[in-house]
Design a protein around this motif. Structure first.
Motif, mmCIF file in Angstrom:
data_model
loop_
_atom_site.group_PDB
_atom_site.id
_atom_site.type_symbol
_atom_site.label_atom_id
_atom_site.label_comp_id
_atom_site.label_asym_id
_atom_site.label_seq_id
_atom_site.Cartn_x
_atom_site.Cartn_y
_atom_site.Cartn_z
ATOM 1 N N SER A 1 20.014 -33.134 26.952
ATOM 2 C CA SER A 1 19.106 -34.274 26.792
ATOM 3 C C SER A 1 18.176 -34.064 25.609
ATOM 4 N N ALA A 2 17.505 -35.162 25.223
ATOM 5 C CA ALA A 2 16.516 -35.076 24.154
ATOM 6 C C ALA A 2 15.347 -34.188 24.571
ATOM 7 N N THR A 3 15.052 -34.150 25.864
ATOM 8 C CA THR A 3 13.963 -33.304 26.335
ATOM 9 C C THR A 3 14.313 -31.820 26.220
ATOM 10 N N GLU A 4 15.580 -31.496 26.426
ATOM 11 C CA GLU A 4 16.000 -30.108 26.219
ATOM 12 C C GLU A 4 15.795 -29.719 24.756
ATOM 13 N N GLN A 5 16.150 -30.633 23.848
ATOM 14 C CA GLN A 5 16.011 -30.332 22.427
ATOM 15 C C GLN A 5 14.553 -30.154 22.039
ATOM 16 N N THR A 6 13.672 -30.982 22.604
ATOM 17 C CA THR A 6 12.248 -30.828 22.313
ATOM 18 C C THR A 6 11.749 -29.461 22.771
ATOM 19 N N THR A 7 12.210 -29.034 23.941
ATOM 20 C CA THR A 7 11.816 -27.719 24.444
ATOM 21 C C THR A 7 12.306 -26.622 23.514
ATOM 22 N N LYS A 8 13.521 -26.756 23.032
ATOM 23 C CA LYS A 8 14.058 -25.764 22.093
ATOM 24 C C LYS A 8 13.275 -25.774 20.785
ATOM 25 N N ASP A 9 12.877 -26.962 20.336
ATOM 26 C CA ASP A 9 12.082 -27.061 19.108
ATOM 27 C C ASP A 9 10.721 -26.388 19.296
ATOM 28 N N LEU A 10 10.111 -26.615 20.465
ATOM 29 C CA LEU A 10 8.826 -25.989 20.766
ATOM 30 C C LEU A 10 8.959 -24.472 20.785
ATOM 31 N N ALA A 11 10.014 -23.976 21.436
ATOM 32 C CA ALA A 11 10.231 -22.535 21.520
ATOM 33 C C ALA A 11 10.504 -21.942 20.143
ATOM 34 N N PHE B 1 3.108 -17.485 24.776
ATOM 35 C CA PHE B 1 3.802 -18.780 24.818
ATOM 36 C C PHE B 1 2.918 -19.838 25.475
ATOM 37 N N ALA B 2 2.257 -19.465 26.573
ATOM 38 C CA ALA B 2 1.375 -20.410 27.247
ATOM 39 C C ALA B 2 0.258 -20.865 26.321
ATOM 40 N N GLU B 3 -0.327 -19.926 25.591
ATOM 41 C CA GLU B 3 -1.411 -20.274 24.671
ATOM 42 C C GLU B 3 -0.927 -21.205 23.569
ATOM 43 N N TYR B 4 0.290 -20.976 23.091
ATOM 44 C CA TYR B 4 0.822 -21.866 22.055
ATOM 45 C C TYR B 4 1.143 -23.241 22.627
ATOM 46 N N ALA B 5 1.730 -23.290 23.802
ATOM 47 C CA ALA B 5 2.139 -24.569 24.391
ATOM 48 C C ALA B 5 0.961 -25.481 24.689
ATOM 49 N N ILE B 6 -0.225 -24.906 24.987
ATOM 50 C CA ILE B 6 -1.387 -25.747 25.275
ATOM 51 C C ILE B 6 -2.262 -25.992 24.053
ATOM 52 N N SER B 7 -1.899 -25.394 22.937
ATOM 53 C CA SER B 7 -2.655 -25.625 21.707
ATOM 54 C C SER B 7 -2.403 -27.052 21.213
ATOM 55 N N PRO B 8 -3.272 -27.604 20.374
ATOM 56 C CA PRO B 8 -3.021 -28.944 19.837
ATOM 57 C C PRO B 8 -1.648 -29.067 19.180
ATOM 58 N N GLU B 9 -1.225 -28.036 18.453
ATOM 59 C CA GLU B 9 0.091 -28.083 17.802
ATOM 60 C C GLU B 9 1.208 -28.117 18.848
ATOM 61 N N GLY B 10 1.119 -27.250 19.856
ATOM 62 C CA GLY B 10 2.151 -27.209 20.883
ATOM 63 C C GLY B 10 2.207 -28.490 21.688
ATOM 64 N N GLN B 11 1.045 -29.024 22.025
ATOM 65 C CA GLN B 11 1.000 -30.267 22.784
ATOM 66 C C GLN B 11 1.595 -31.429 21.979
ATOM 67 N N ALA B 12 1.275 -31.504 20.701
ATOM 68 C CA ALA B 12 1.805 -32.579 19.859
ATOM 69 C C ALA B 12 3.318 -32.475 19.733
ATOM 70 N N LEU B 13 3.826 -31.254 19.586
ATOM 71 C CA LEU B 13 5.275 -31.073 19.533
ATOM 72 C C LEU B 13 5.920 -31.529 20.830
ATOM 73 N N GLY B 14 5.324 -31.165 21.952
ATOM 74 C CA GLY B 14 5.874 -31.546 23.248
ATOM 75 C C GLY B 14 5.816 -33.038 23.509
#
Length: 442
Positions: free
Chosen positions: A49-59, A336-349
């Motif tokens: 799915s597109a959501t899987e790809q977004t997760t891979k992009d975030l990672a 990873f948690a710190e990056y995912a909740i950062s403004p950059e990580g949130q915008a990517l997600g």
């Protein structure tokens, strides 16, 4: 859904895994650390799915910024069962991104570790989002990642065809359902349309999930709380009235699409976009999908009107980042948690206005929704979340209570001759018994 003996069994197996071996470089629970290995990330999304790809992009972006290698696995069907199997095999992933409602179960099973809310960026998260990461003991066992509320998706072209207003009350909503069922809103001359699309399956507690916002908006509730203890309230007069309101749609008005009592959400999406039903109470993640399948001009997104309780309440949900116990990558988990909740990580997600969103509403208060998304309909969900959002009770384990409620509600909607109050009295007894097992019954 997991069986009720699984938490003890899996917890015991994991405990054995955590204490096994003598190590030189250990994490907080004694697990040998291996910072060079790939951080295993599981997310409850359909593979491909597109959501899987977004997760891979975030990672991938996280790996580029931190140097920590990652591997993303998207799973959807029977996600919780597969997670238990991984625990039994001592092969838990390091990070799990899953529903906020799973927190109690994961804590009870011993599969997650406590989180310090003082992690980098934690102070920027909204207080309500941190509430979704709090266990019954007041400690945090996850990092908030995404939030969401729910709204009515209504076929605008159908509503205009039958000459009805945007529903501003439950009576108007009920009447719109009848007109969609009897007024040939698609103009094909056949009696093949219905008012409401309802995912009424008991799987994963969907029936309870759907009914929750209506129950609360009617002034009813599953439980009442006092001093950290709970008692069943699902058989109160207002609770009974709320369930009877929904039952009327199934049984008296017959405005619900056929087969709703076995519909899961993925099937319900298809029913709405196929033109069988015209009113669907669902989340913002479906907008991009329905824009493609129906056309953006064919439907509208509006808040649930205030109910008999005097206000509109929307179930608040989302996804947490769970830092799994026994990880050999505790430093990587935190980073990873710190990056995912950062403004950059949130915008990517958030993934703009595409259907690849894994962050529905940002939990970081520094992220401005309009700076990432241009679709004004997202503001409707944000407003609902801020003014009407409510999370399920912070009991030790909500899952068995939700499942028992789903089983009862489903049976009520399927048995038009049944006694609603009698069924809810039995459900109240079941909920009280479960609360007693969890040692939180008042």
């Amino acid at each position: 859904m997991p069986d009720r003996t699984a938490p003890r069994r899996v917890g015991a197996l994991l405990a054995l895994a955590l204490v096994a071996g003598t190590v030189t470089a250990c994490g907080g629970d004694g697990t040998e650390q291996d910072p060079k290995g790939a951080l295993q990330i599981w997310i409850r999304k359909p593979p491909g799915s597109a959501t899987e790809q977004t997760t891979k992009d975030l990672a991938a972006r996280f790996t580029s910024a931190s140097g920590v290698p990652t591997r993303v696995t998207a799973l959807f069907e029977d996600f919780e069962t597969k997670l238990q199997q991984a625990a039994a095999q001592k092969q838990l992933p390091d990070i799990v991104i899953n529903d906020t409602a799973q927190l109690g179960t994961l804590v009870k099973q011993g599969l997650v570790r406590e989180v310090d809310p003082g992690i980098a960026g934690g102070a920027d998260l909204t207080p309500i989002s941190w509430d979704a990461a709090k266990g019954a003991d007041g400690k945090r066992y996850a990092v908030p990642f995404s939030a969401q509320s729910f709204a009515l998706f209504i076929r605008k072209d159908w509503r205009e065809k039958v000459g009805a207003p945007v529903p501003a009350s439950w009576d108007q909503l009920e009447e719109l359902g009848r007109k969609f069922t009897t007024g040939d809103p698609d103009g094909n001359g056949k009696a093949d349309t219905y008012g409401f699309v309802i995912p009424g399956s008991t799987k994963r507690g969907y029936t309870s999930w759907y009914a929750t916002s209506f129950l609360w908006s009617a002034g009813g509730d599953f439980l009442t709380a006092a001093g950290g203890k709970y008692r069943a309230a699902v058989n109160s007069p207002r609770s009974v009235a709320a369930i009877d309101y929904l039952k009327k749609e199934f049984c008296t008005d017959k405005t619900v699409v056929p087969g709703a009592v076995t519909l899961e959400t993925t099937q319900a999406h298809q029913v709405f976009e196929s033109g069988k039903g015209g009113i669907y109470f669902t989340g913002p993640y479906n907008m991009a999908r329905f824009d493609k399948s129906l056309g953006k001009d064919k439907y509208e997104v509006v808040p649930l009107p205030a109910g008999p309780g005097g206000k509109a309440v929307s179930l608040a949900e989302g996804e947490n980042l769970y830092l799994m116990a026994g990880s050999a990558h505790e430093d990587g988990q935190r980073k990873f948690a710190e990056y995912a909740i950062s403004p950059e990580g949130q915008a990517l997600g958030m993934a703009g206005d595409t259907d690849g969103t894994i962050v529905r509403l940002p939990v970081n208060a520094k992220v401005q929704l309009a700076s990432v998304r241009k679709d004004a309909r997202w503001k409707t969900f944000e407003q609902i979340y801020k003014t009407a959002g409510r999370y399920t009770p912070a009991v030790p384990d909500w899952t068995p209570l939700r499942q028992a409620s789903a089983d009862s509600f489903n049976a009520i909607f399927a048995d038009c001759a049944g006694d609603t109050r009698g069924a809810l009295d039995k459900l109240a007894t079941t909920l009280d018994e479960e609360l007693a097992k969890q040692e939180v019954k008042g």
